[in-house]
Design an enzyme around this catalytic site. Structure first.
Site, PDB file in Angstrom:
ATOM      1  N   ARG A   1      -2.951  11.124   3.280  1.00 36.53           N
ATOM      2  CA  ARG A   1      -1.858  12.068   3.066  1.00 36.53           C
ATOM      3  C   ARG A   1      -1.396  12.113   1.607  1.00 36.53           C
ATOM      4  O   ARG A   1      -0.368  12.715   1.298  1.00 36.53           O
ATOM      5  CB  ARG A   1      -0.683  11.701   3.984  1.00 36.53           C
ATOM      6  CG  ARG A   1      -1.045  11.789   5.452  1.00 36.53           C
ATOM      7  CD  ARG A   1       0.107  11.420   6.353  1.00 36.53           C
ATOM      8  NE  ARG A   1       1.241  12.309   6.224  1.00 36.53           N
ATOM      9  CZ  ARG A   1       1.327  13.520   6.768  1.00 36.53           C
ATOM     10  NH1 ARG A   1       0.319  14.008   7.474  1.00 36.53           N
ATOM     11  NH2 ARG A   1       2.406  14.250   6.606  1.00 36.53           N
TER      12      ARG A   1
ATOM     13  N   LYS B   1       0.827  -1.210   0.000  1.00 40.95           N
ATOM     14  CA  LYS B   1       0.000   0.000   0.000  1.00 40.95           C
ATOM     15  C   LYS B   1       0.860   1.257   0.000  1.00 40.95           C
ATOM     16  O   LYS B   1       0.596   2.212  -0.737  1.00 40.95           O
ATOM     17  CB  LYS B   1      -0.918   0.020   1.222  1.00 40.95           C
ATOM     18  CG  LYS B   1      -1.727   1.316   1.371  1.00 40.95           C
ATOM     19  CD  LYS B   1      -2.450   1.415   2.691  1.00 40.95           C
ATOM     20  CE  LYS B   1      -1.557   1.866   3.819  1.00 40.95           C
ATOM     21  NZ  LYS B   1      -1.235   3.321   3.785  1.00 40.95           N
ATOM     22  N   ASN B   2       1.893   1.279   0.829  1.00 39.58           N
ATOM     23  CA  ASN B   2       2.702   2.481   0.984  1.00 39.58           C
ATOM     24  C   ASN B   2       3.592   2.747  -0.212  1.00 39.58           C
ATOM     25  O   ASN B   2       4.224   3.801  -0.290  1.00 39.58           O
ATOM     26  CB  ASN B   2       3.550   2.391   2.253  1.00 39.58           C
ATOM     27  CG  ASN B   2       2.724   2.558   3.507  1.00 39.58           C
ATOM     28  OD1 ASN B   2       1.569   2.991   3.451  1.00 39.58           O
ATOM     29  ND2 ASN B   2       3.293   2.206   4.641  1.00 39.58           N
TER      30      ASN B   2
ATOM     31  N   CYS C   1      -4.333   8.113   9.504  1.00 41.41           N
ATOM     32  CA  CYS C   1      -4.602   7.509  10.800  1.00 41.41           C
ATOM     33  C   CYS C   1      -4.223   8.452  11.928  1.00 41.41           C
ATOM     34  O   CYS C   1      -3.269   9.220  11.819  1.00 41.41           O
ATOM     35  CB  CYS C   1      -3.815   6.197  10.937  1.00 41.41           C
ATOM     36  SG  CYS C   1      -4.415   4.892   9.859  1.00 41.41           S
TER      37      CYS C   1
END
Length: 473
Positions: A108, A37-38, A132
């Site tokens: 973000r 995901k990141n 989060c």
């Protein structure tokens, strides 16, 4: 499959379902780690840098990816799913450089779009980021770096307005090796005029993955010693095809689950070089691993014993590995210490673990091997976990993504049945967690919000002296 047609932000006001987990079963079998995901979300943003088509494979079908695709569609990107995990993106023209304020506080990612939009159309209006609730995570580093590259920035209540006549290379020394700031500067520097030097840069595998994609697109990026990244700007970038790395956070999550439940799980796609620091800690507390042709297998090699862990930037112990490890340490003999040095407010989730029976004490002191930037600032950023303790099933509400898997793991270890709400947070970053857990023996099902609880599944007997199929004996 057809083109992505919606730029609407998915609602996060209510959950569609909750999980019901019966603990006590050792997890055994094989599960594949999805694309990271990141990494994937940043790669999607990078496609804005070129009008040519780009293709990404191994894209996880998670809520976070859907949100980013919605943002891109709003800007003008044509998105087409070629198969279940392969997506083709083409942004021939930016149709609107003002991203909707509906995305303010969602995640973000919008702040990373400033550089690509400045290169494409010279201006942008970007909502302030969110994500989060694990700390303040300011964007000061991002904005200071872009200003140094020639961007004019006006900060508003819920958004940031940026414009430029052209970005130019500069030397940016980051006060802290922030992953997001490093990625932002990379996305701005690859098409800036001249050379950009980023000192004290983040060098996480996800950052390197972004650099590899940019290099395929035609960028000139050198990763030098001492956390220095040097970018020589180019006039244009081309389309490219790229397979993102597997998710090292998901790999560590399933590794922790295998050891905590005294099972044996192969994680397809897990890479030793991405998990080296985690593996050392796992072995010290009693876990073990084997490298396989497809990935890595994790299991318990000896009784679990206490350990001391300090989170840090790569190549240190990743902050996102901390939460499942804390649950694992509740089953270890002795007092373990975890010192969180990345985010100041990341132990709030432990209070619900304590209600399940965990013995966890929080402290404002730096209990690691060294003082960190949160010293003497009254943040509860250290934890002492005493064990082993028997956990009992509970009614848990997930506060953030990484705490979500920790709660799932606690429920898998606990005696009895647990109900887990707030599953949308977990599904932001984990692809099909229910299906994957079921495939390796977890007793987990889902219930729609408002429906009555299902009948209790008999808890597997852990005291019959027999190991489960594939379990470490």
């Amino acid at each position: 499959m057809g083109a992505h047609s919606s730029g609407v932000v998915p609602s996060t006001s209510t959950d569609r379902r909750w999980y019901r987990i019966v603990g006590g079963a050792p997890l055994t079998g094989s599960v594949e780690a999805s694309g990271a995901k990141n990494s994937v979300t940043k790669l999607l943003v990078a496609t804005l840098l070129t009008p040519e088509p780009c293709t990404l494979t191994r894209v996880p079908r998670i809520a976070e990816v859907d949100v980013v695709l919605g943002m891109l569609a709003e800007l003008g990107t044509q998105v087409e799913w070629l198969d279940e995990h392969t997506v083709r993106l083409a942004t021939e023209k930016i149709i609107d450089a003002s991203l909707s304020e509906a995305y303010s506080g969602v995640n973000r990612i919008p702040i990373l779009m400033m550089g690509p939009l400045l290169h494409r159309v010279g201006e942008a209006v970007i909502p302030l980021p969110g994500g989060c609730r694990i700390g303040k995570r300011p964007v000061d580093f991002h904005l200071a770096g872009l200003r140094a590259m020639g961007a004019e920035i006006v900060e508003q209540l819920r958004s940031v307005q940026v414009k430029t006549l052209g970005l130019h290379g500069t030397h940016v020394a980051l006060p802290f090796p922030s992953v997001g700031a490093t990625e932002n500067l990379l996305l701005a520097a690859v098409r800036a005029q001249g050379t950009t030097v980023i000192s004290n840069a983040a060098v996480e595998p996800e950052v390197i993955d972004l650099i590899m994609f940019l290099q395929q697109m035609g960028a000139l990026v050198d990763v030098e010693v001492d956390r220095t990244i040097v970018v020589q700007g180019v006039d244009a970038l081309r389309g490219a095809t790229h397979a993102p790395i597997h998710d090292r956070i998901e790999a560590a999550s399933f590794a922790s689950a295998a050891v905590a439940t005294n099972g044996r799980v192969e994680v397809v796609g897990a890479r030793q070089e991405h998990l080296a620091t985690f593996l050392n800690h796992l072995r010290r507390l009693g876990g073990e691993f084997e490298v396989t042709p497809r990935g890595m297998t994790f299991f318990r090699a000896q009784p679990l014993t206490a350990s001391h862990v300090q989170t840090d930037v790569h190549p240190g112990f990743m902050t996102d590995w901390q939460q499942p490890l804390v649950v694992l340490l509740t089953q270890a003999k002795g007092a373990s210490v975890i010192h969180e040095t990345i985010y100041e407010d990341r132990f709030g989730y432990t209070r619900q673990l304590a209600e399940m029976g965990a013995d966890i004490a929080l402290s404002t002191l730096c209990l690691g091997g060294k003082a960190c930037r949160f010293a003497s600032r009254d943040f509860e950023h250290s934890a002492v976990v005493s064990g082993p303790t028997s956990l009992t099933g509970g009614d848990l509400a997930i506060p953030d993504l990484r705490a979500g898997f920790a709660y799932v793991l606690a429920a898998l270890v606990a005696d009895g049945t647990s109900i887990i709400r707030g599953t949308r947070f977990l599904e932001r970053g984990y692809e099909d967690p229910v299906g994957k857990l079921r495939s390796i023996g977890a007793f987990i099902d889902t219930q729609a919000v408002g429906s009555p609880p299902a009948p209790t599944t008999p808890r597997p007997d852990r005291n019959d002296g027999a190991a489960g199929p594939g379990a470490c004996r």
